[in-house]
Design an enzyme around this catalytic site. Sequence first.
Site, PDB file in Angstrom:
ATOM      1  N   ARG A  24      30.141  37.360  44.624  1.00 42.55           N
ATOM      2  CA  ARG A  24      31.546  37.270  45.040  1.00 42.55           C
ATOM      3  C   ARG A  24      31.655  37.421  46.551  1.00 42.55           C
ATOM      4  O   ARG A  24      31.088  38.330  47.142  1.00 42.55           O
ATOM      5  CB  ARG A  24      32.360  38.369  44.353  1.00 42.55           C
ATOM      6  CG  ARG A  24      33.752  38.634  44.919  1.00 42.55           C
ATOM      7  CD  ARG A  24      34.762  37.614  44.435  1.00 42.55           C
ATOM      8  NE  ARG A  24      36.048  37.756  45.071  1.00 42.55           N
ATOM      9  CZ  ARG A  24      37.089  38.388  44.560  1.00 42.55           C
ATOM     10  NH1 ARG A  24      36.984  38.956  43.377  1.00 42.55           N
ATOM     11  NH2 ARG A  24      38.222  38.456  45.209  1.00 42.55           N
ATOM     12  N   ARG A  36      36.074  31.360  43.318  1.00 42.56           N
ATOM     13  CA  ARG A  36      35.184  32.523  43.323  1.00 42.56           C
ATOM     14  C   ARG A  36      34.220  32.494  42.153  1.00 42.56           C
ATOM     15  O   ARG A  36      34.536  31.963  41.099  1.00 42.56           O
ATOM     16  CB  ARG A  36      35.961  33.827  43.334  1.00 42.56           C
ATOM     17  CG  ARG A  36      37.030  33.913  42.281  1.00 42.56           C
ATOM     18  CD  ARG A  36      37.988  35.023  42.539  1.00 42.56           C
ATOM     19  NE  ARG A  36      38.738  34.754  43.729  1.00 42.56           N
ATOM     20  CZ  ARG A  36      39.834  35.367  44.096  1.00 42.56           C
ATOM     21  NH1 ARG A  36      40.326  36.315  43.355  1.00 42.56           N
ATOM     22  NH2 ARG A  36      40.456  35.066  45.198  1.00 42.56           N
ATOM     23  N   ASP A  95      35.818  37.229  39.385  1.00 42.82           N
ATOM     24  CA  ASP A  95      36.956  38.067  39.747  1.00 42.82           C
ATOM     25  C   ASP A  95      37.175  39.046  38.599  1.00 42.82           C
ATOM     26  O   ASP A  95      37.387  38.628  37.457  1.00 42.82           O
ATOM     27  CB  ASP A  95      38.199  37.195  39.950  1.00 42.82           C
ATOM     28  CG  ASP A  95      39.378  37.960  40.506  1.00 42.82           C
ATOM     29  OD1 ASP A  95      39.166  38.994  41.170  1.00 42.82           O
ATOM     30  OD2 ASP A  95      40.519  37.507  40.298  1.00 42.82           O
ATOM     31  N   ASP A 109      39.573  42.193  37.623  1.00 42.84           N
ATOM     32  CA  ASP A 109      40.775  42.934  38.004  1.00 42.84           C
ATOM     33  C   ASP A 109      41.037  44.052  37.009  1.00 42.84           C
ATOM     34  O   ASP A 109      41.055  43.816  35.796  1.00 42.84           O
ATOM     35  CB  ASP A 109      41.998  42.008  38.017  1.00 42.84           C
ATOM     36  CG  ASP A 109      41.974  41.018  39.157  1.00 42.84           C
ATOM     37  OD1 ASP A 109      41.486  41.380  40.241  1.00 42.84           O
ATOM     38  OD2 ASP A 109      42.454  39.891  38.971  1.00 42.84           O
TER      39      ASP A 109
END
Length: 164
Positions: A87, A96, A99, A101
Amino acid sequence: MSNRYHAAAIGVGANLGRPRLQVRNALRAIRRLPATHIEAVSALYRSAPLGPQIQPAYLNAAVRVRTRLGPLALLRNLQSIEDRQGRHRGRRWGARTLDLDLLLYDQLAVQTTLLTVPHPEMVKRDFVLYPLADIAPGWQLPDGRTVQALAGARAGGSLRRVSY
């Protein structure tokens, strides 16, 4: 590290390299986190990119875990997984490799310079809400809204379920 386990939900997305492999590798890495156990993994969804449209489609999923890690420690571990998978933190909403989150942590509202939970944009994103509804439909946000109600209010747009 806490003595008790906490519920957390993690959003997973990738659109560079081999996104399916990136997602699978991320799930393996999450399974290896200290004092953390995966309880559920959503279906895999293909979605149009949120930012610049001149990039590949994303693959998205969500993971529900039980963890003794605090929210910031969990975030640091997730960012370490992202880094190990290539990343690069550059353009906002850009392409990307991975990711991760932190979407929800118990029913807490957390706001620091490093972390905001619930994730501030999640209620506007089909690619977050639909996978999250797969694994935690009854989960209530701090304001009392459920994941299922939020997902039900969204149209689904270009979101498509795909195989792992």
